[in-house]
Design a protein around this motif. Structure first.
Motif, short mmCIF file in Angstrom:
data_model
loop_
_atom_site.label_atom_id
_atom_site.label_comp_id
_atom_site.label_asym_id
_atom_site.label_seq_id
_atom_site.Cartn_x
_atom_site.Cartn_y
_atom_site.Cartn_z
N GLU A 63 1.59 50.29 -10.48
CA GLU A 63 1.68 50.94 -9.18
C GLU A 63 2.09 52.41 -9.28
O GLU A 63 1.56 53.26 -8.56
CB GLU A 63 2.67 50.19 -8.28
N ASP A 64 3.07 52.72 -10.14
CA ASP A 64 3.53 54.10 -10.24
C ASP A 64 2.41 55.02 -10.70
O ASP A 64 2.22 56.12 -10.15
CB ASP A 64 4.72 54.19 -11.21
N ASP B 162 -0.12 55.52 -7.92
CA ASP B 162 0.33 56.48 -6.92
C ASP B 162 0.10 57.92 -7.40
O ASP B 162 -0.28 58.81 -6.61
CB ASP B 162 1.81 56.27 -6.60
N GLU B 163 0.32 58.15 -8.69
CA GLU B 163 0.10 59.48 -9.24
C GLU B 163 -1.35 59.90 -9.13
O GLU B 163 -1.67 61.04 -8.74
CB GLU B 163 0.54 59.52 -10.71
#
Length: 334
Positions: free
Chosen positions: A208-209, A212-213
């Motif tokens: 997820e991180d 998002d980037e």
């Protein structure tokens, strides 16, 4: 009259009826770009004008009404079914309405006519649409990607990634997108879609991180490409030559209203093939030839033993250029 001609004439009486959609007075063949107009010059002048108006109208309305756009291209195809840009436009509008079997059939015809692989991403995505992700991957691997333009390479990568997702091969879907154009430090017209597709697959993998980037990078790239003033730096001036007078009779006030121009090269296709070798014919003959071709295409798509009429999950609603070169990883079945 030969036996084949007699049979064709008899078949015309049982063909499905097609009423031409209305064309507004402000639409002309001069609303198309020069490459498309050059292709239409293989037709009689009157027929070329009518076909061009239907193509321009299709480009104008496809975002808000894909079905109407498809009807306009059908009218063009019945008059000029042997012209590459017409068959390509028919494929694009069929895709936009969710008729992936017809889109695939027309894309094959367009590739035979033009010799171009610029619509390969749409062909791959159409294979997905008819429920054949394995065939989609096979088709995508059949062409040397180094021979394709960067934007087509990106579109193909996104379509191939979508096919991998269809098969549940999420890791492989990510690898498909890891191409040289996946560069967060530069922004091209294809960058937002590529970055967003990469973020989608990362989300599927639970990263997820990172997702998002890449979504943020997609947003920044989109904003950079659409920044005010970017398009004011360079102005393309296109002078009218003798060939343009072919359509000049119905040009209206085109020079005074550039904002109304619909570029077929950006809305009806990616690249139009030149030099098709189609001789000029009387309008009646143009119509008859196109009627034979398009009736076979539209009326017998379900009989093609290579097409599986699997219902498509979603219909594409992007513009003609978006569907032509940059299919989204989630379209049509992801």
């Amino acid at each position: 009259m030969t036996e084949e001609q007699r049979m064709q004439r008899e078949l015309r009486s049982v063909r499905p009826r097609h009423d031409d959609p209305e064309l507004p007075d402000d639409i002309t063949a001069n609303d198309l770009d020069r490459i498309a107009r050059n292709e239409l010059k293989t037709l009689t002048k009157e027929n070329a004008e009518t076909v061009g108006r239907h193509l321009a109208m299709a480009a104008r309305v496809i975002d808000e009404n894909p079905q109407l756009a498809h009807q306009h291209v059908m009218s063009a195809a019945r008059r000029a079914g042997r012209i590459g840009v017409v068959r390509e436009s028919l494929a694009i509008t069929a895709y936009a309405t969710g008729d992936f079997a017809l889109a695939l059939r027309e894309l094959r015809t367009y590739r035979r006519i033009s010799g171009s692989n610029d619509q390969l991403p749409l062909m791959v995505d159409s294979e997905r649409g008819v429920g054949r992700p394995d065939r989609a991957l096979e088709l995508g691997r059949s062409v040397d990607r180094s021979t394709l333009s960067p934007s087509v390479q990106v579109g193909l990568a996104i379509a191939m990634s979508g096919a991998r997702l269809d098969l549940g091969e999420t890791d492989a879907a990510l690898v498909e997108l890891e191409i040289p154009q996946l560069n967060p430090n530069t922004a091209f017209s294809y960058s937002p879609e590529l970055f967003a597709a990469y973020a989608e697959v990362l989300t599927e993998l639970g990263r997820e991180d990172e997702a998002d980037e890449w979504l943020e990078r997609a947003s920044r790239a989109d904003a950079a490409l659409g920044a005010p003033g970017d398009t004011d730096e360079t102005i393309e001036i296109e002078e009218m030559d003798d060939d343009d007078e072919y359509f000049a009779g119905n040009s209206g006030d085109d020079d005074d209203d550039d904002d109304e121009t619909v570029a077929a090269g950006e809305a009806a296709r990616v690249v139009a093939a030149a030099g098709l070798g189609v001789v000029d014919q009387p309008a009646a003959n143009d119509t008859d030839d196109a009627d034979d071709i398009v009736t076979e295409t539209v009326g017998t798509a379900e009989t093609d033993d290579e097409i599986d009429e699997t219902p498509a999950a979603t219909a594409a609603s992007a513009s003609m250029i978006d569907t032509a070169t940059e299919p989204d990883a989630a379209s049509p079945k992801a």
